[in-house]
Write an enzyme that holds these catalytic residues in place. Structure first.
Site, PDB file in Angstrom:
ATOM      1  N   GLU A  95       2.888 -17.964 -18.502  1.00 37.80           N
ATOM      2  CA  GLU A  95       2.404 -16.612 -18.218  1.00 37.80           C
ATOM      3  C   GLU A  95       1.078 -16.665 -17.465  1.00 37.80           C
ATOM      4  OE1 GLU A  95       4.847 -14.873 -18.322  1.00 37.80           O
ATOM      5  OE2 GLU A  95       4.745 -13.464 -19.975  1.00 37.80           O
ATOM      6  N   THR A 110       2.876  -8.669 -11.816  1.00 40.96           N
ATOM      7  CA  THR A 110       2.080  -8.469 -13.037  1.00 40.96           C
ATOM      8  C   THR A 110       0.590  -8.633 -12.750  1.00 40.96           C
ATOM      9  OG1 THR A 110       3.910  -9.248 -14.363  1.00 40.96           O
ATOM     10  CG2 THR A 110       1.766  -9.294 -15.417  1.00 40.96           C
TER      11      THR A 110
HETATM   12  N1  HSE Z   1       1.480  -7.261 -21.500  1.00 41.26           N
HETATM   13  C1  HSE Z   1       1.800  -7.692 -20.179  1.00 41.26           C
HETATM   14  C2  HSE Z   1       1.294  -6.660 -19.193  1.00 41.26           C
HETATM   15  C3  HSE Z   1       3.283  -7.850 -20.051  1.00 41.26           C
HETATM   16  O1  HSE Z   1       1.585  -5.481 -19.410  1.00 41.26           O
HETATM   17  O2  HSE Z   1       0.611  -7.002 -18.235  1.00 41.26           O
HETATM   18  C4  HSE Z   1       3.735  -8.242 -18.661  1.00 41.26           C
HETATM   19  O3  HSE Z   1       3.857  -9.584 -18.525  1.00 41.26           O
END
Ligand code: HSE
Length: 315
Positions: free
Chosen positions: A134, A187
């Site tokens: 991530e 993201t």
């Molecule tokens: N919590 C994360 C966001 C999830 O909203 O950026 C997406 O990877």
């Protein structure tokens, strides 16, 4: 625990919905059927080879730029083995969809590597390895997608330092309907546009909803779940990146959804529903609006998937 070393494993990790409206970076759940598949084969020499990446998206096979490569390298380094791994990844989720695409790749890699090398790591360590993916994909090591992608079900990250994750039971008749409008929202970008500070009165409303949602899930109180699915902090900013967001959610609520929100960092939009029939009506409501808006899309109707990452074939 099975400590047997294997030559090859094939594993799957599901797509997931993160944030679940009010629980930014904290709440997430796994969904059925859609996800990433990975084959990992132990080699007698060190190093990580990404032999192929197939499916949607255009991801690098350079092990220093590919999530799977970075995680596999970190795990091999921790194990201090003079062995390596050859990986084949099949993507089932388009990157930038809001359905935990990078998380599914991360989770399936951590899980498959652990199986291949005799299960030396705990589930929590697998989540920590998957968080490296991530970090590479979005610049942030959040766990709200990788936790359900590994552990299955509905999960909450109580704390990041130290990492503390728990599973939340879900009512039997809880379904989700997710629409994935086919535009890419990265993201990293959708995190960068967020405000860094929150007013206390807004935070109070938000954590009231997190408490309500968790209590509603525990007690199968569908009305409480619905009343709690409001996001005062992230949705007002990110909804601007999703064409027709309010029309889509309004139509879903009219069709009987308990509540709606942005799935992860978008552009996917999810709803929670009581019962399969309502979830299918909500799928029709999303479809009707998306067609009117001229958006190409995919739709998923799913229970909250009990199973997270798993072996699908041993060779
Ligand atoms: N919590 C994360 C966001 C999830 O909203 O950026 C997406 O990877």
């Amino acid at each position: 625990m099975n400590n047997e070393l294997k030559k090859k494993v094939k594993a799957f990790a599901p797509a997931s919905v993160a944030n679940v409206s009010c629980g930014f970076d904290v709440l997430g759940f796994a969904i059925d059927k859609v996800g990433d598949t990975l084959q990992a084969e132990a080699t007698s020499y060190p190093g990580v080879i990404i032999e192929s990446v197939t499916g949607p998206g255009n991801l690098s096979t350079d092990p220093d730029k590919n999530i799977c490569g970075v995680i596999a390298k970190a795990m091999l380094a921790k194990l201090d083995l003079h062995q390596g791994v050859r990986i084949r990844l099949t993507k089932g989720i388009l990157p930038g969809s809001g359905l935990g695409s990078s998380a599914a790749s991360s989770a399936v890699t951590a899980f498959a590597m652990n199986e291949l090398f005799g299960n030396p790591f705990t589930e929590k360590q697998l989540v920590e390895f998957a968080m490296l993916g991530e970090k590479l994909a979005s610049g942030s090591a959040h766990a709200d997608n990788v936790a359900p992608a590994i552990m299955g079900g509905f999960t909450a990250v109580r704390s990041y330092e130290p990492l503390d994750i728990f599973k939340i039971p879900v009512p039997n008749e809880l379904y989700c309907t997710v629409i994935h409008p086919k535009i890419e929202v990265r993201t990293e970008l959708s995190r960068n546009i967020l405000k860094k500070q929150v007013e206390l009165k807004t935070a109070i409303k938000q954590w009231g909803n997190v408490a309500g949602l968790v209590a509603g899930l525990y007690s199968s109180n569908y009305d409480l779940i619905g009343r709690s699915l409001t996001d005062y902090i992230i949705e007002p900013v990110r909804s601007r990146l999703i064409p027709g967001y309010f029309e889509l959610t309004q139509n879903a609520l009219l069709a009987g959804a308990l509540g709606c929100g942005i799935s992860g960092s978008g552009p996917s939009v999810f709803s929670l529903c009581k019962g399969h029939e309502t979830a299918k009506k909500v799928a029709d409501a999303f479809t009707e609006k998306a067609v009117l808006l001229g958006l190409p899309f995919d739709i998923y109707v799913s229970k909250i998937a009990e199973k997270g990452a798993r072996i699908i074939d041993n060779e």
